[in-house]
Design an enzyme around this catalytic site. Structure first.
Site, mmCIF file in Angstrom:
data_model
loop_
_atom_site.group_PDB
_atom_site.id
_atom_site.type_symbol
_atom_site.label_atom_id
_atom_site.label_comp_id
_atom_site.label_asym_id
_atom_site.label_seq_id
_atom_site.Cartn_x
_atom_site.Cartn_y
_atom_site.Cartn_z
ATOM 1 N N LYS A 169 -3.903 -17.960 34.509
ATOM 2 C CA LYS A 169 -4.853 -18.505 35.739
ATOM 3 C C LYS A 169 -5.405 -18.080 36.137
ATOM 4 C CE LYS A 169 -4.855 -22.165 37.422
ATOM 5 N NZ LYS A 169 -5.056 -22.352 38.637
ATOM 6 N N ASN A 170 -4.260 -17.676 37.261
ATOM 7 C CA ASN A 170 -3.815 -17.131 38.326
ATOM 8 C C ASN A 170 -4.575 -15.657 38.711
ATOM 9 O OD1 ASN A 170 -4.177 -20.009 39.493
ATOM 10 N ND2 ASN A 170 -2.115 -20.238 40.216
ATOM 11 N N CYS A 216 -6.679 -28.838 43.396
ATOM 12 C CA CYS A 216 -5.639 -30.433 43.255
ATOM 13 C C CYS A 216 -5.869 -30.451 45.085
ATOM 14 C CB CYS A 216 -4.294 -29.737 42.793
ATOM 15 S SG CYS A 216 -4.493 -29.132 41.424
ATOM 16 N N ARG A 229 -5.408 -27.868 52.484
ATOM 17 C CA ARG A 229 -5.082 -26.457 52.846
ATOM 18 C C ARG A 229 -6.595 -25.615 52.634
ATOM 19 N NH1 ARG A 229 -5.124 -26.221 46.145
ATOM 20 N NH2 ARG A 229 -4.244 -23.698 46.516
ATOM 21 N N ASP A 239 4.334 -23.901 42.209
ATOM 22 C CA ASP A 239 3.861 -23.773 41.360
ATOM 23 C C ASP A 239 4.986 -24.578 40.461
ATOM 24 O OD1 ASP A 239 0.941 -24.102 42.302
ATOM 25 O OD2 ASP A 239 0.862 -21.858 41.291
ATOM 26 N N ARG A 264 -7.354 -28.137 33.296
ATOM 27 C CA ARG A 264 -8.079 -27.138 34.651
ATOM 28 C C ARG A 264 -6.780 -25.389 33.765
ATOM 29 N NH1 ARG A 264 -7.970 -28.335 40.100
ATOM 30 N NH2 ARG A 264 -8.345 -26.512 40.779
HETATM 31 C C1 EPZ Z 1 -2.639 -19.782 45.323
HETATM 32 O O1 EPZ Z 1 -3.168 -20.622 45.957
HETATM 33 C C2 EPZ Z 1 -2.416 -20.650 43.912
HETATM 34 N N1 EPZ Z 1 -3.834 -21.011 42.810
HETATM 35 C C3 EPZ Z 1 -1.616 -21.823 43.432
HETATM 36 O O2 EPZ Z 1 -1.811 -22.203 42.608
HETATM 37 C C4 EPZ Z 1 -0.554 -21.760 44.232
HETATM 38 O O3 EPZ Z 1 0.052 -23.033 44.198
HETATM 39 C C5 EPZ Z 1 -0.645 -21.292 45.582
HETATM 40 O O4 EPZ Z 1 -0.807 -19.212 45.704
HETATM 41 C C6 EPZ Z 1 0.797 -20.588 46.327
HETATM 42 O O5 EPZ Z 1 1.162 -20.127 45.548
HETATM 43 C C7 EPZ Z 1 -4.705 -19.925 43.044
HETATM 44 O O6 EPZ Z 1 -3.487 -18.753 43.262
HETATM 45 C C8 EPZ Z 1 -6.098 -19.715 42.096
HETATM 46 P P1 EPZ Z 1 -1.623 -19.584 49.719
HETATM 47 P P2 EPZ Z 1 -3.335 -19.952 47.502
HETATM 48 O O7 EPZ Z 1 -3.038 -19.505 49.934
HETATM 49 O O8 EPZ Z 1 -3.705 -18.878 47.633
HETATM 50 C C9 EPZ Z 1 -0.988 -21.593 53.633
HETATM 51 C C10 EPZ Z 1 -1.983 -23.895 40.905
HETATM 52 O O9 EPZ Z 1 -1.444 -25.206 40.757
HETATM 53 N N2 EPZ Z 1 -2.873 -21.150 53.904
HETATM 54 O O10 EPZ Z 1 -1.379 -18.628 48.472
HETATM 55 O O11 EPZ Z 1 -4.868 -21.022 48.335
HETATM 56 C C11 EPZ Z 1 -1.418 -22.696 52.723
HETATM 57 O O12 EPZ Z 1 -1.419 -24.287 53.442
HETATM 58 C C12 EPZ Z 1 -2.686 -23.737 42.319
HETATM 59 O O13 EPZ Z 1 -2.454 -23.622 40.121
HETATM 60 C C13 EPZ Z 1 -2.949 -21.241 55.670
HETATM 61 O O14 EPZ Z 1 -2.445 -21.329 55.810
HETATM 62 O O15 EPZ Z 1 -2.130 -20.642 48.092
HETATM 63 C C14 EPZ Z 1 -0.146 -23.242 52.239
HETATM 64 O O16 EPZ Z 1 1.063 -23.770 52.843
HETATM 65 C C15 EPZ Z 1 -2.597 -24.435 43.211
HETATM 66 N N3 EPZ Z 1 -4.141 -20.453 55.515
HETATM 67 C C16 EPZ Z 1 0.389 -21.357 52.315
HETATM 68 O O17 EPZ Z 1 -0.697 -20.539 53.045
HETATM 69 C C17 EPZ Z 1 -4.675 -20.215 54.591
HETATM 70 O O18 EPZ Z 1 -5.594 -19.876 54.916
HETATM 71 C C18 EPZ Z 1 0.247 -20.749 50.709
HETATM 72 O O19 EPZ Z 1 -0.874 -20.834 50.053
HETATM 73 C C19 EPZ Z 1 -4.421 -19.508 53.206
HETATM 74 C C20 EPZ Z 1 -3.468 -20.612 52.769
#
Ligand code: EPZ
Length: 422
Positions: free
Chosen positions: A22-23, A116, A121, A309, A401
Site C-alpha cells: 500500500k505505502n 489514522c 502528524r 506499523d 484501508r
Molecule cells: C508513512 O507515513 C506511512 N504512510 C505510515 O504508515 C508510517 O507509519 C510512517 O511512514 C512511518 O513509517 C505511508 O507511507 C502512506 P513520516 P508518513 O513522515 O510519511 C514526523 C500505515 O499504517 N514528521 O515518516 O506520513 C512524524 O510526525 C501508515 O500504513 C514531522 O515531524 O510518516 C513522525 O514522528 C500509518 N514532520 C515522523 O516524522 C513532517 O513534515 C515520521 O513520519 C513529517 C513527519
C-alpha cells in the site's frame, strides 16, 4: 459499517499470497502525475486507500483505469491542480500529489491531509523540501497553496524531531525529478517504499542515485515518460501474517514476502523463539504455543529499525509472552490506542509516555473491541485469533484501508473469522 467476528484458538496453516505494498502504491500512483504519458502499475492492492487515490487522480482530471489482476493504468495530462478536502482529509498519503503537481503544473492547491488517529502528524518537512526547491508556499483556508515558476535543484536536509520522514522524502524526490540541476536530499528516508518509488521514477526516465541510503541525489530532467512497473510486496502485511502464524502456533508460508524488507521484525520474532526460514520466493514461519513466547524489548525506529506499523501487532504477541516486555514508540509516541482495547481482552499493559510495559498473561479472552486505526485494528485481529472465545471487532473501516481481503486470507489459513453488518 461491518464488524469482524473471530473465534480464536485455531492454529493457522497453509500458504498466503502477500499483496502489493500500500505505502509504495499510493506515492507511485501520485508520481504518475509527473508525465502526460501512460503509466501501467501492476500489483496494486485492492484497498480503500487505493480507491481514494484513484478518486483524487480522477478529480484532477487524469484518466485512471483499473484492470483485472491488480493493474492500474493512469494517463495524463491532469486538467486540475486542486485536491479537495473531502478526499484528501480521509488519507494522509493524499499529500503525495503536492510535489508532482507543483513540479509538473507549477501550481498546486492541496487540502491538509488526514489519516489514522495516531497522534500529531505535521507536514513541515514536506513544505521544507519543496521550499528548498524554490516553491513558494502559502497556507489558506486549510489548503497548502504551492507555486513555482521554475524548480531549482538544491541541497536539502530533511531530518525532523523524529528522524527522517517517508512521505516528505517522497514529495521532495518526486518534485526534484523535474527541477533544474541537482538536488541532494540529506537524512532521506530509506524505507523500501521510497526505494520502490525511486525505481518507478527511474523507469520513467528520472536520474536518481543513492536511494536506500540517507543521501539521495537527483539530477533533474526536462520530461518523464510513461512506464510499466510492478509494486513490491507489502512488508507490513507480511509481518502481520507472520505474527498471526507465530502466535497461533501455526505454520504459514508467506508467498512473495521479501525478508530483506522486514528483517527487524524477523529478528525480533526469532528472539522470542519463533522459527522463521527465509526462501527465495517467501518466508516460512513456524509458531509457538502462546505461553512459550519469550518477552522482548522493542523500539520503533525509521527503517531498517523495527517499524512503527508493526508495533500494535507485536504488542498483541507480547501480551502472551512468558514475562515482561517493553515497547518504546519513537516515531509516534501516542500510537497506543489499541492498549485499552487489548485490556478488555485481559492483557496487562501499563503506559508511561512513549513506553508500554507489558506483563504477559497465560491467555487472552474474546471481547467486543473497537478498531481505531489501521495497524491497531490489525493488532486486535491477532489478539482475537489467539484469544479464548469470540472476539467482535467493531468499525473495521480502517482494516479495509490497508489489508487486502484480510478475512478471506485468514479463513484460507483455517481461522474462524467472518464479517457481519453492524
Ligand atoms: C508513512 O507515513 C506511512 N504512510 C505510515 O504508515 C508510517 O507509519 C510512517 O511512514 C512511518 O513509517 C505511508 O507511507 C502512506 P513520516 P508518513 O513522515 O510519511 C514526523 C500505515 O499504517 N514528521 O515518516 O506520513 C512524524 O510526525 C501508515 O500504513 C514531522 O515531524 O510518516 C513522525 O514522528 C500509518 N514532520 C515522523 O516524522 C513532517 O513534515 C515520521 O513520519 C513529517 C513527519
Amino acid at each position: 459499517m461491518d464488524k469482524l467476528i473471530i473465534e480464536g484458538g485455531k492454529p493457522l496453516k497453509g500458504t498466503i499470497n502477500i499483496s502489493g505494498a500500500k505505502n509504495a502504491a499510493l506515492p507511485i500512483m501520485a508520481a504518475s502525475l509527473l508525465t502526460d504519458d501512460t503509466c501501467v502499475i501492476n500489483n496494486v492492492p485492492a484497498l480503500r486507500d487505493v480507491d481514494t487515490m484513484v478518486k483524487i487522480l480522477r478529480a484532477l482530471e487524469t484518466k485512471v483505469d483499473r484492470k483485472k489482476g491488480n493493474t492500474v493504468v493512469i494517463k495524463g495530462p491532469c486538467g486540475k491542480t486542486r485536491a479537495i478536502y473531502n478526499l484528501v482529509s480521509t488519507m494522509r498519503a493524499s499529500v503525495c500529489v503536492l510535489g508532482p503537481l507543483v513540479a509538473k503544473k507549477h501550481v498546486a492547491e492541496v487540502s491538509f491531509p488526514g489519516g489514522c488517529i495516531i497522534g500529531p502528524r505535521p507536514i513541515d518537512l514536506h513544505l521544507k523540501g519543496l521550499e528548498g526547491l524554490g516553491v513558494e508556499i502559502k497556507i489558506k483556508s486549510g489548503y497548502i497553496i504551492a507555486k513555482a515558476r521554475k524548480l531549482k535543484g538544491a541541497k536539502i536536509y530533511l531530518g525532523g524531531h523524529f528522524g527522517s520522514s517517508v512521505l516528505a522524502t517522497a514529495n521532495t524526490m518526486m518534485a526534484a525529478t523535474l527541477a533544474e540541476g541537482v538536488t541532494i536530499i540529506e537524512n532521506a528516508a530509506c524505507e523500501p517504499e521510497i526505494v520502490d518509488l525511486a525505481n518507478f521514477l527511474i523507469s520513467m526516465g528520472a536520474k536518481i542515485a543513492g536511494h536506500s541510503t540517507p543521501t539521495i541525489r537527483i539530477k533533474g530532467v526536462r520530461r518523464l515518460h510513461g512506464t510499466n512497473y510492478n509494486i513490491i510486496p507489502d512488508r507490513v502485511e507480511a509481518g502481520t501474517y507472520m505474527l498471526a502464524g507465530a502466535i497461533t502456533g501455526g505454520e504459514v508460508f508467506l508467498k512473495n514476502a521479501k525478508p530483506a524488507h522486514f528483517l527487524a521484525v524477523i529478528d525480533k520474532l526469532r528472539e522470542c523463539g519463533v522459527k522463521i526460514t527465509e526462501f527465495k520466493d517467501g518466508v516460512k514461519v513456524k509458531g509457538l504455543v502462546a505461553s512459550s513466547i519469550k518477552p522482548a524489548t522493542v523500539t520503533t525506529l525509521p527503517y531498517p529499525g523495527f517499524p512503527t506499523d508493526m508495533q500494535a501487532q507485536m504488542m498483541s504477541a507480547l501480551c502472551l509472552a512468558d514475562g515482561i516486555s517493553v515497547i518504546t514508540e519513537k516515531i509516534y509516541p501516542e500510537r497506543f490506542i489499541h492498549v485499552s482495547e487489548l485490556g478488555r481482552m485481559g492483557a496487562h499493559i501499563f503506559l508511561e509516555g512513549p513506553n508500554a510495559i507489558i506483563r504477559g498473561v497465560k491467555a487472552l479472552s474474546g471481547a467486543d473491541v473497537m478498531a481505531s486505526d489501521l495497524r491497531a485494528s490489525a493488532g486486535l485481529v491477532l489478539a482475537g485469533l489467539v484469544a479464548k472465545g469470540k472476539t467482535q471487532i467493531h468499525r473495521i473501516y480502517h482494516l479495509d484501508r490497508g489489508y487486502e481481503k484480510l478475512d478471506n486470507k485468514l479463513s484460507n489459513l483455517g481461522a474462524k473469522i467472518w464479517r457481519e453488518k453492524e
